[in-house]
Design a protein around this motif. Structure first.
Motif, short mmCIF file in Angstrom:
data_model
loop_
_atom_site.label_atom_id
_atom_site.label_comp_id
_atom_site.label_asym_id
_atom_site.label_seq_id
_atom_site.Cartn_x
_atom_site.Cartn_y
_atom_site.Cartn_z
N GLU A 173 -10.60 2.62 -2.46
CA GLU A 173 -11.71 3.57 -2.48
C GLU A 173 -11.26 4.94 -1.96
OE1 GLU A 173 -14.96 1.92 -0.27
OE2 GLU A 173 -15.41 0.45 -1.82
N ASP A 174 -10.29 4.95 -1.06
CA ASP A 174 -9.74 6.19 -0.54
C ASP A 174 -8.58 6.59 -1.46
OD1 ASP A 174 -8.38 8.21 0.85
OD2 ASP A 174 -8.88 7.34 2.80
N THR A 175 -8.71 7.70 -2.16
CA THR A 175 -7.75 8.07 -3.20
C THR A 175 -6.35 8.41 -2.67
OG1 THR A 175 -8.51 10.36 -3.14
CG2 THR A 175 -9.53 8.88 -4.78
N GLN A 176 -6.20 8.53 -1.35
CA GLN A 176 -4.85 8.78 -0.83
C GLN A 176 -4.02 7.50 -0.75
OE1 GLN A 176 -4.57 10.07 3.31
NE2 GLN A 176 -6.65 9.30 3.66
N PHE A 177 -4.65 6.34 -1.01
CA PHE A 177 -3.95 5.05 -0.97
C PHE A 177 -3.98 4.36 -2.32
CE2 PHE A 177 -5.63 5.62 3.37
CZ PHE A 177 -4.44 5.58 4.07
N GLU A 178 -2.89 3.66 -2.63
CA GLU A 178 -2.81 2.79 -3.80
C GLU A 178 -2.38 1.42 -3.30
OE1 GLU A 178 -0.29 4.22 -6.93
OE2 GLU A 178 -0.90 6.29 -6.56
N ALA A 179 -3.26 0.44 -3.38
CA ALA A 179 -2.97 -0.91 -2.89
C ALA A 179 -2.91 -1.88 -4.05
CB ALA A 179 -4.05 -1.35 -1.91
N LYS A 180 -1.95 -2.81 -3.96
CA LYS A 180 -1.84 -3.87 -4.97
C LYS A 180 -1.26 -5.11 -4.31
CE LYS A 180 2.77 -2.58 -6.54
NZ LYS A 180 3.61 -2.21 -7.68
N GLU A 181 -1.59 -6.25 -4.90
CA GLU A 181 -1.04 -7.51 -4.42
C GLU A 181 0.39 -7.65 -4.95
OE1 GLU A 181 -2.69 -11.96 -3.60
OE2 GLU A 181 -4.00 -10.28 -4.09
N ILE A 182 1.28 -8.19 -4.10
CA ILE A 182 2.66 -8.46 -4.50
C ILE A 182 2.96 -9.92 -4.21
CG2 ILE A 182 3.43 -6.08 -4.18
CD1 ILE A 182 4.64 -6.96 -1.47
N SER A 183 4.11 -10.37 -4.66
CA SER A 183 4.49 -11.77 -4.44
C SER A 183 5.10 -11.95 -3.06
CB SER A 183 5.50 -12.22 -5.50
OG SER A 183 6.75 -11.58 -5.29
N VAL A 191 0.86 -1.18 0.00
CA VAL A 191 0.00 0.00 0.00
C VAL A 191 0.90 1.23 0.00
CG1 VAL A 191 -1.79 1.31 1.22
CG2 VAL A 191 -1.82 -1.20 1.28
N HIS A 192 0.72 2.08 -1.02
CA HIS A 192 1.43 3.35 -1.06
C HIS A 192 0.48 4.43 -0.54
CE1 HIS A 192 4.13 6.50 -2.26
NE2 HIS A 192 3.14 7.10 -2.91
N TRP A 193 0.98 5.27 0.38
CA TRP A 193 0.19 6.32 0.99
C TRP A 193 0.62 7.65 0.37
CZ3 TRP A 193 -0.25 6.87 7.04
CH2 TRP A 193 -1.29 7.74 7.36
N GLN A 194 -0.27 8.26 -0.42
CA GLN A 194 0.03 9.51 -1.11
C GLN A 194 0.36 10.65 -0.15
OE1 GLN A 194 0.22 9.77 -4.42
NE2 GLN A 194 -0.58 7.77 -4.89
N LEU A 195 -0.28 10.66 1.01
CA LEU A 195 -0.13 11.78 1.95
C LEU A 195 0.89 11.47 3.04
CD1 LEU A 195 -3.88 12.82 2.33
CD2 LEU A 195 -2.15 13.77 0.81
N SER A 196 1.88 10.68 2.72
CA SER A 196 2.89 10.34 3.71
C SER A 196 3.69 11.58 4.08
CB SER A 196 3.81 9.25 3.16
OG SER A 196 4.47 9.73 1.99
N GLY A 197 4.44 11.48 5.14
CA GLY A 197 5.27 12.58 5.60
C GLY A 197 6.29 12.06 6.59
N ASP A 198 6.89 12.96 7.34
CA ASP A 198 7.90 12.55 8.30
C ASP A 198 7.37 11.57 9.33
OD1 ASP A 198 9.74 14.15 7.03
OD2 ASP A 198 9.50 15.82 8.43
N HIS A 199 6.11 11.69 9.69
CA HIS A 199 5.55 10.86 10.76
C HIS A 199 4.58 9.80 10.26
CE1 HIS A 199 7.52 13.54 13.51
NE2 HIS A 199 6.93 14.58 12.92
N ARG A 200 4.46 9.68 8.94
CA ARG A 200 3.57 8.67 8.35
C ARG A 200 4.34 7.91 7.28
NH1 ARG A 200 -1.63 12.35 7.04
NH2 ARG A 200 0.02 13.72 6.32
N PRO A 201 4.17 6.61 7.23
CA PRO A 201 4.91 5.83 6.23
C PRO A 201 4.43 6.12 4.82
CG PRO A 201 3.35 4.43 7.38
CD PRO A 201 3.31 5.77 8.07
#
Length: 99
Positions: free
Chosen positions: A68-78, A6-16
Motif C-alpha cells: 500500500e505504501d508505494t515506496q515498498f515492493e514486497a513479494k513472497e520468495i522461496s 521487500v525492496h525499499w525505493q527510498l533506500s540510501g546509505d543509512h537505509r537498506p
C-alpha cells in the motif's frame, strides 16, 4: 514459515535497499537480512543481531499492507532464495570478523 523480500525505493546509505524475512506461523519475524546499496548486509535471528538490525517481535504485515505504501515492493520468495541470501550474509560477516 513464509519468506518475503521487500525492496525499499527510498533506500540510501543509512537505509537498506532490500530486506529479506523469514516469518513464522504466528506472523512474527524469525530471521532477517538487510542489504544496503553498497552490498553490506546486516542480519538478525534468534541468537544474532548485527548493525542496526533486530527482530521486532511485532506482527508482520501482509504483502498487500506493505505494498500500500508505494515506496515498498514486497513479494513472497522461496525458502531456498531466503537461505541463499542468509548464507551469503553470514559468510560475509564471518569473513569481515563481524560475526
Amino acid at each position: 514459515m513464509r519468506y518475503v523480500h521487500v525492496h525499499w525505493q527510498l533506500s540510501g546509505d543509512h537505509r537498506p535497499a532490500d530486506m529479506f524475512y523469514e516469518i513464522d506461523d504466528d506472523f512474527v519475524e524469525n530471521r532477517k537480512v538487510e542489504r544496503y546499496i553498497g552490498g553490506h548486509m546486516d542480519v538478525a535471528g534468534p541468537d544474532l543481531e548485527t548493525g542496526k538490525t533486530w527482530i521486532s517481535g511485532d506482527y508482520f504485515p501482509t504483502l498487500e499492507q506493505i505494498n500500500e505504501d508505494t515506496q515498498f515492493e514486497a513479494k513472497e520468495i522461496s525458502e531456498a532464495e531466503f537461505n541463499e541470501v542468509w548464507d551469503l550474509a553470514i559468510f560475509n560477516l564471518r569473513k569481515s570478523g563481524s560475526a
